[in-house]
Design a protein around this motif. Sequence first.
Motif, mmCIF file in Angstrom:
data_model
loop_
_atom_site.group_PDB
_atom_site.id
_atom_site.type_symbol
_atom_site.label_atom_id
_atom_site.label_comp_id
_atom_site.label_asym_id
_atom_site.label_seq_id
_atom_site.Cartn_x
_atom_site.Cartn_y
_atom_site.Cartn_z
ATOM 1 N N GLY A 106 -28.897 54.797 5.373
ATOM 2 C CA GLY A 106 -29.304 55.249 3.961
ATOM 3 C C GLY A 106 -30.209 56.524 3.967
ATOM 4 N N PHE A 107 -30.992 56.615 5.174
ATOM 5 C CA PHE A 107 -32.146 57.773 5.503
ATOM 6 C C PHE A 107 -31.110 59.019 5.792
ATOM 7 N N HIS A 108 -30.080 58.704 6.610
ATOM 8 C CA HIS A 108 -29.176 59.898 6.871
ATOM 9 C C HIS A 108 -28.629 60.337 5.534
ATOM 10 N N GLN A 109 -28.120 59.522 4.532
ATOM 11 C CA GLN A 109 -27.424 60.055 3.557
ATOM 12 C C GLN A 109 -28.355 60.680 2.619
ATOM 13 N N ALA A 110 -29.958 60.358 2.766
ATOM 14 C CA ALA A 110 -30.830 61.111 1.847
ATOM 15 C C ALA A 110 -31.383 62.297 2.532
ATOM 16 N N ILE A 114 -31.449 66.287 8.773
ATOM 17 C CA ILE A 114 -32.142 65.888 10.110
ATOM 18 C C ILE A 114 -31.467 65.265 10.971
ATOM 19 N N ASP A 115 -31.310 65.773 12.102
ATOM 20 C CA ASP A 115 -30.651 65.252 13.311
ATOM 21 C C ASP A 115 -31.172 63.756 13.814
ATOM 22 N N LEU A 116 -30.316 62.929 13.928
ATOM 23 C CA LEU A 116 -30.534 61.566 14.639
ATOM 24 C C LEU A 116 -29.982 61.323 15.702
ATOM 25 N N ASP A 117 -30.637 60.767 16.707
ATOM 26 C CA ASP A 117 -29.951 59.899 17.875
ATOM 27 C C ASP A 117 -30.309 58.317 17.625
ATOM 28 N N VAL A 118 -29.384 57.521 17.350
ATOM 29 C CA VAL A 118 -29.753 56.271 17.020
ATOM 30 C C VAL A 118 -29.271 55.072 18.360
ATOM 31 N N LEU A 119 -30.401 54.498 18.857
ATOM 32 C CA LEU A 119 -30.296 53.970 20.013
ATOM 33 C C LEU A 119 -30.242 52.285 19.685
ATOM 34 N N MET A 120 -29.947 51.517 21.021
ATOM 35 C CA MET A 120 -29.982 50.131 20.537
ATOM 36 C C MET A 120 -30.685 49.343 21.773
ATOM 37 N N LEU A 121 -31.780 49.022 21.780
ATOM 38 C CA LEU A 121 -32.696 48.336 22.838
ATOM 39 C C LEU A 121 -32.783 47.201 22.477
ATOM 40 N N LEU A 122 -32.642 46.064 23.415
ATOM 41 C CA LEU A 122 -32.919 44.782 23.104
ATOM 42 C C LEU A 122 -34.130 44.112 22.950
ATOM 43 N N ASP A 123 -35.172 44.220 23.857
ATOM 44 C CA ASP A 123 -36.431 43.488 23.768
ATOM 45 C C ASP A 123 -37.468 44.375 23.406
ATOM 46 N N ILE A 124 -38.453 43.930 23.078
ATOM 47 C CA ILE A 124 -39.363 44.471 22.214
ATOM 48 C C ILE A 124 -40.289 45.306 23.137
ATOM 49 N N GLU A 125 -40.403 44.798 24.711
ATOM 50 C CA GLU A 125 -41.118 45.368 25.714
ATOM 51 C C GLU A 125 -40.449 46.668 25.801
ATOM 52 N N THR A 126 -39.339 46.614 26.173
ATOM 53 C CA THR A 126 -38.609 47.856 26.499
ATOM 54 C C THR A 126 -38.739 48.953 25.163
ATOM 55 N N ALA A 127 -38.666 48.474 23.998
ATOM 56 C CA ALA A 127 -38.901 49.372 23.001
ATOM 57 C C ALA A 127 -40.284 49.993 22.961
ATOM 58 N N VAL A 128 -41.299 48.982 23.244
ATOM 59 C CA VAL A 128 -42.573 49.752 22.887
ATOM 60 C C VAL A 128 -42.957 50.657 24.173
ATOM 61 N N ALA A 129 -42.304 50.245 25.322
ATOM 62 C CA ALA A 129 -42.650 51.171 26.525
ATOM 63 C C ALA A 129 -41.867 52.382 26.332
ATOM 64 N N SER A 130 -40.864 52.388 25.558
ATOM 65 C CA SER A 130 -40.058 53.759 25.387
ATOM 66 C C SER A 130 -40.738 54.590 24.348
ATOM 67 N N LEU A 131 -41.522 53.733 23.233
ATOM 68 C CA LEU A 131 -42.309 54.582 22.114
ATOM 69 C C LEU A 131 -43.430 55.391 23.043
ATOM 70 N N ARG A 132 -43.983 54.581 23.936
ATOM 71 C CA ARG A 132 -45.166 55.132 24.745
ATOM 72 C C ARG A 132 -44.887 56.296 25.650
ATOM 73 N N SER A 133 -43.489 56.226 26.068
ATOM 74 C CA SER A 133 -43.345 57.231 26.858
ATOM 75 C C SER A 133 -42.616 58.401 26.126
ATOM 76 N N GLY A 134 -42.370 58.460 25.027
ATOM 77 C CA GLY A 134 -41.737 59.463 24.333
ATOM 78 C C GLY A 134 -40.249 59.188 24.209
ATOM 79 N N ALA A 135 -39.623 58.291 24.990
ATOM 80 C CA ALA A 135 -37.953 58.239 25.042
ATOM 81 C C ALA A 135 -37.577 57.850 23.720
ATOM 82 N N ILE A 136 -38.170 57.348 22.716
ATOM 83 C CA ILE A 136 -37.734 57.236 21.386
ATOM 84 C C ILE A 136 -38.898 57.548 20.471
ATOM 85 N N ASP A 137 -38.716 57.753 19.156
ATOM 86 C CA ASP A 137 -39.559 58.001 18.300
ATOM 87 C C ASP A 137 -40.049 56.922 17.364
ATOM 88 N N ALA A 138 -39.077 55.900 17.157
ATOM 89 C CA ALA A 138 -39.418 54.637 16.275
ATOM 90 C C ALA A 138 -38.534 53.600 16.515
#
Length: 310
Positions: A106-110, A114-138
């Motif tokens: 829906g965001f992409h349609q609106a 804006i260029d997007l990279d959509v990723l799929m990470l399994l656990d929240i620890e990996t996701a939070v670590a990726s946020l803190r390192s800058g590997a992902i934005d959200a």
Amino acid sequence: MDLEAVRTFAAVAETGQFQKAAADLSITQQAVSKRIAALERALGVRLFTRTPRGAELTIDGQAFLPHARDLLRAAERAVASVRVGRRPLRVDVINSRGAASGLMRGFHQAHPEIDLDVLMLLDIETAVASLRSGAIDATFRAVAAPGRPLPEDIESVRVLDEPLQLLTGPAHALAGARSLTPARLVGHRIWMPGIVPGSEWAAYYEDLVAAFGLTIEATGPNFGSDALLDTVADSPALATFMSEHTRLVWPAGHGLRRIPVTGPTPVYPHSLLWHRDNPHPALAVLRAHLAATAAGDTPGTWTPDWVIPR
């Protein structure tokens, strides 16, 4: 190889003069001469010959020039790939069939610009670590799981409460119901082999079981949603929970039923997480989009006590 020396070489080759190249690069003519000399030493060849008209490329200089330009273009692309506002917004949606993926579509349609990279990470620890390192934005998560508070530099906001539905095969005792209360599910076997111990969704379903006295089985290997649908379709005893916005396709012969659960309606709380100091301008656009499309708390719904309020 020193890219500034390569850039200086390209400038002299283009202008034909050390003095003009120095002016274009905002450095002294002596600095230009030193850079060219250092590059020639590194390459082991002469790149220019001095003439009354300025500097002319040698045969080796002519051979090196197209490669030097390629190096400079590659360097520009490398910088642009990480420059804020130029690189794609990187967002984790956990899986491709869930509600978070739908929110990003829906965001992409609106905002197709804006260029997007959509990723799929399994656990929240990996996701939070990726946020803190800058590997992902959200990342989209159900937060905060009990006993696991988010780090102070991670922000979150609830963006979607997704109702649960019961999925049954045509021979199941509840298949004919138009809706079901949680109390009606007591004593029925609800099979969810995809629950990962320690995950935030495992914490959610543990509280759901405790709140309503349900029976959720996570036994057996997880062969994915297609195998789950096949098993439920053929079983008169097994059912499974399916979130309302999960996109699934099954054969017509399966005759599966998606039955709303109400009174109260258990809702799965999706939140957006991001690093407090993330400067990507598209992140603010995403947050504004989700805020504009999010509904407020709905009466008659249930979430665990540890879920962050709106």
